[in-house]
Design a protein around this motif. Structure first.
Motif, short mmCIF file in Angstrom:
data_model
loop_
_atom_site.label_atom_id
_atom_site.label_comp_id
_atom_site.label_asym_id
_atom_site.label_seq_id
_atom_site.Cartn_x
_atom_site.Cartn_y
_atom_site.Cartn_z
N GLY A 12 31.15 34.73 22.34
CA GLY A 12 31.03 35.40 23.63
C GLY A 12 32.33 36.05 24.06
N GLY A 13 32.27 37.31 24.35
CA GLY A 13 33.44 38.03 24.82
C GLY A 13 33.53 38.07 26.33
N LEU A 18 36.56 37.49 31.47
CA LEU A 18 36.74 36.86 32.79
C LEU A 18 38.12 36.22 32.92
CD1 LEU A 18 33.24 35.23 33.39
CD2 LEU A 18 34.22 37.20 34.57
N ILE A 19 38.56 35.56 31.87
CA ILE A 19 39.89 34.94 31.89
C ILE A 19 40.98 36.00 32.01
CG2 ILE A 19 41.56 33.61 30.51
CD1 ILE A 19 39.37 31.90 31.72
N ILE A 20 40.86 37.07 31.24
CA ILE A 20 41.84 38.16 31.32
C ILE A 20 41.82 38.79 32.71
CG2 ILE A 20 42.39 40.48 30.46
CD1 ILE A 20 41.46 39.47 27.69
N GLY A 21 40.63 38.99 33.26
CA GLY A 21 40.53 39.54 34.61
C GLY A 21 41.17 38.64 35.65
N LEU A 22 40.99 37.34 35.50
CA LEU A 22 41.61 36.38 36.43
C LEU A 22 43.13 36.44 36.34
CD1 LEU A 22 41.35 34.04 38.47
CD2 LEU A 22 41.25 32.50 36.50
N ILE A 23 43.65 36.51 35.13
CA ILE A 23 45.10 36.59 34.95
C ILE A 23 45.65 37.86 35.58
CG2 ILE A 23 46.92 36.86 33.22
CD1 ILE A 23 45.22 34.94 31.44
#
Length: 71
Positions: A12-13, A18-23
């Motif tokens: 799953g990408g 989502l993690i990159i967006g949060l960072i």
């Protein structure tokens, strides 16, 4: 795609995005403070204009305070 109980999501990408967006959000968010100070000075100038229009302050005091707010 399945969750294996760790931080790894296989196949799953979307989770990674989502993690990159949060960072990115957490890095960019503190820089938005300058925008709020800009809004604060705009509000101060509006209050100053209202006081001047009501005759509460003189021309000289208005100009002096306006210069101070813009500096």
């Amino acid at each position: 795609m399945y969750y294996d109980g760790t931080w790894n999501v296989h196949g799953g990408g979307i989770f990674g995005l989502l993690i990159i967006g949060l960072i990115i959000y957490l890095v960019v968010r503190p820089n938005s403070h300058s925008t709020s100070s800009y809004r604060s000075s705009d509000r101060s100038l509006e209050l100053l204009k209202e006081r001047y229009a009501k005759g509460e302050i003189s021309d000289e005091e208005y100009e002096r305070k306006k210069r101070n707010l813009r500096d």
